[in-house]
Write an enzyme that holds these catalytic residues in place. Structure first.
Site, short mmCIF file in Angstrom:
data_model
loop_
_atom_site.label_atom_id
_atom_site.label_comp_id
_atom_site.label_asym_id
_atom_site.label_seq_id
_atom_site.Cartn_x
_atom_site.Cartn_y
_atom_site.Cartn_z
CG ASP A 12 58.17 -97.51 -4.92
OD1 ASP A 12 58.58 -98.65 -4.62
OD2 ASP A 12 58.74 -96.47 -4.54
N GLY A 38 62.53 -98.42 -4.39
CA GLY A 38 63.46 -99.35 -3.75
C GLY A 38 64.53 -98.49 -3.10
CE LYS A 39 63.53 -98.84 3.18
NZ LYS A 39 62.59 -97.74 3.01
CB THR A 213 67.60 -88.79 9.58
OG1 THR A 213 67.16 -90.15 9.54
CG2 THR A 213 68.75 -88.61 8.58
CG LEU A 214 66.99 -86.99 15.24
CD1 LEU A 214 67.50 -85.94 16.22
CD2 LEU A 214 66.71 -88.31 15.96
N GLY A 215 63.68 -87.00 11.50
CA GLY A 215 62.43 -86.51 10.90
C GLY A 215 62.32 -85.01 11.04
CG ASP A 239 55.19 -89.53 -2.27
OD1 ASP A 239 55.43 -90.13 -1.21
OD2 ASP A 239 55.19 -90.08 -3.38
N GLY A 244 64.20 -90.14 2.95
CA GLY A 244 65.36 -90.63 3.70
C GLY A 244 66.44 -91.14 2.75
CG ASP A 245 65.59 -94.32 0.23
OD1 ASP A 245 66.09 -94.85 1.24
OD2 ASP A 245 64.54 -94.73 -0.30
O1 RIB Z 1 62.42 -95.65 1.16
C1 RIB Z 1 61.38 -95.67 0.24
C2 RIB Z 1 61.38 -96.96 -0.52
O2 RIB Z 1 61.10 -98.02 0.38
C3 RIB Z 1 60.32 -97.07 -1.58
O3 RIB Z 1 60.74 -96.60 -2.82
C4 RIB Z 1 59.95 -98.55 -1.56
O4 RIB Z 1 60.23 -99.22 -2.74
C5 RIB Z 1 60.68 -99.16 -0.36
O5 RIB Z 1 61.83 -99.81 -0.73
#
Ligand code: RIB
Length: 298
Positions: A12, A38-39, A213-215, A239, A244-245
């Site tokens: 990222d 990355g998700k 999920t609705l924020g 940040d 969400g992940d």
């Molecule tokens: O959901 C956030 C992720 O989306 C970030 O880490 C970015 O790499 C994208 O995959």
């Protein structure tokens, strides 16, 4: 239950800005940092920090050592990771002063997952195991079909939502972890009302289980027989990348441990709130001990 996550790994490239750059504009970044993301990777890190047994499959390029280290240091099994000669996936991220982000992803090695590779990884898993997928890698639809042939449970976070999702065998998915926009797209409706989105999703996928999920407006779990809701914990956003992940990883971890849905939603909401108060996607994901301590205080 073992969890196999076939998912993306990104470097990222993160720019802190006063406000997002506009068309035709050039702006000065306040700061530049690189984080693991990355998700897929974020969700595996969240799963492991929540105490689940998770195997990450996916690909990194020659520059991917920091991504592999992040997974291993978090307790994720990396035996099935593929190493390619090209570049790892990356994301270009702007974070504004309110902690909101916008993201461009560039697939790199994430797009090199072949059907043969997916078959070989799935060979190590069976009907007691769960496959988790997002939409940042190649051959996601194929992986869904093959995992179901093996009797695995399949969970899909169809993010980022794009047209590719329509070609996936979605009727085979057991768990959908979706936001409002993804929910509307999957349901095929325009309405922004959560009740209408939920009803349309259940009508279209009657046997599936959903997390919506609705924020700012919390998160629902629902299936044909049960519905539960948890509000968000309000924190100052530093940040929001990866929040969400974090929620998704904690949700699947709770499922794998057989926790009740109310407890799972509370833990996932707390984990997500903690991550929002920290910089970076993967680095910001809390451990279960931090989540429990947060829940005692809030
Ligand atoms: O959901 C956030 C992720 O989306 C970030 O880490 C970015 O790499 C994208 O995959």
């Amino acid at each position: 239950m073992k969890i196999l996550n076939i998912g993306s790994l990104n470097i990222d490239k993160t720019y802190s800005v006063k406000r997002f750059v506009q068309p035709k504009e050039t702006i000065q970044a306040l700061k530049y940092e690189e984080f693991c993301g990355g998700k897929g990777l974020n969700q595996s890190v969240a799963l492991a920090r929540a105490g689940a047994e998770v195997y990450h499959a996916g690909a990194v390029g020659a520059d991917g050592a920091l991504l592999v280290n992040m997974l291993e240091n978090s307790g994720v099994h990396t035996d099935h990771l593929l190493k390619t000669a090209g570049a790892s996936g990356h994301a270009v991220i702007q974070i504004d002063e309110s902690g909101q982000n916008n993201i461009i992803i560039c697939g790199g090695a994430n797009r090199e997952l072949t059907k043969e590779y997916i078959d070989s990884v799935l060979g190590h898993f069976g009907p007691e195991d769960l496959l988790l997928l997002q939409n940042e890698t190649s051959n996601v639809g194929y992986a869904i079909g093959k995992a179901k042939e093996k009797g695995m449970t399949v969970a899909l976070n169809p993010s980022p939502a794009d047209d590719a999702i329509k070609s996936f065998p979605l009727s085979l998915v057991d768990y959908f972890i979706i936001n409002e926009l993804e929910g509307r797209e999957l349901a095929g409706i325009e309405s922004e009302e959560p009740e209408k989105i939920m009803a349309a999703l259940l009508e279209k996928f009657p046997g599936a289980h959903f997390v919506l999920t609705l924020g700012e407006n919390g998160a629902y779990y629902f299936d044909g027989g049960k519905k539960a809701f948890h509000d968000i914990f309000r924190v100052k956003a530093v940040d929001t990348t990866g929040a969400g992940d974090t929620f998704c990883g904690y949700f699947i971890a709770g499922l794998s441990k057989g926790l009740d849905v109310e407890t799972i939603l509370a833990q996932a909401s707390a984990a997500s709130a903690i991550s929002v108060g920290r910089k970076g996607a993967a680095p910001g994901i809390p451990t279960m001990a931090e989540v429990k301590e947060f829940l005692e205080r809030n």
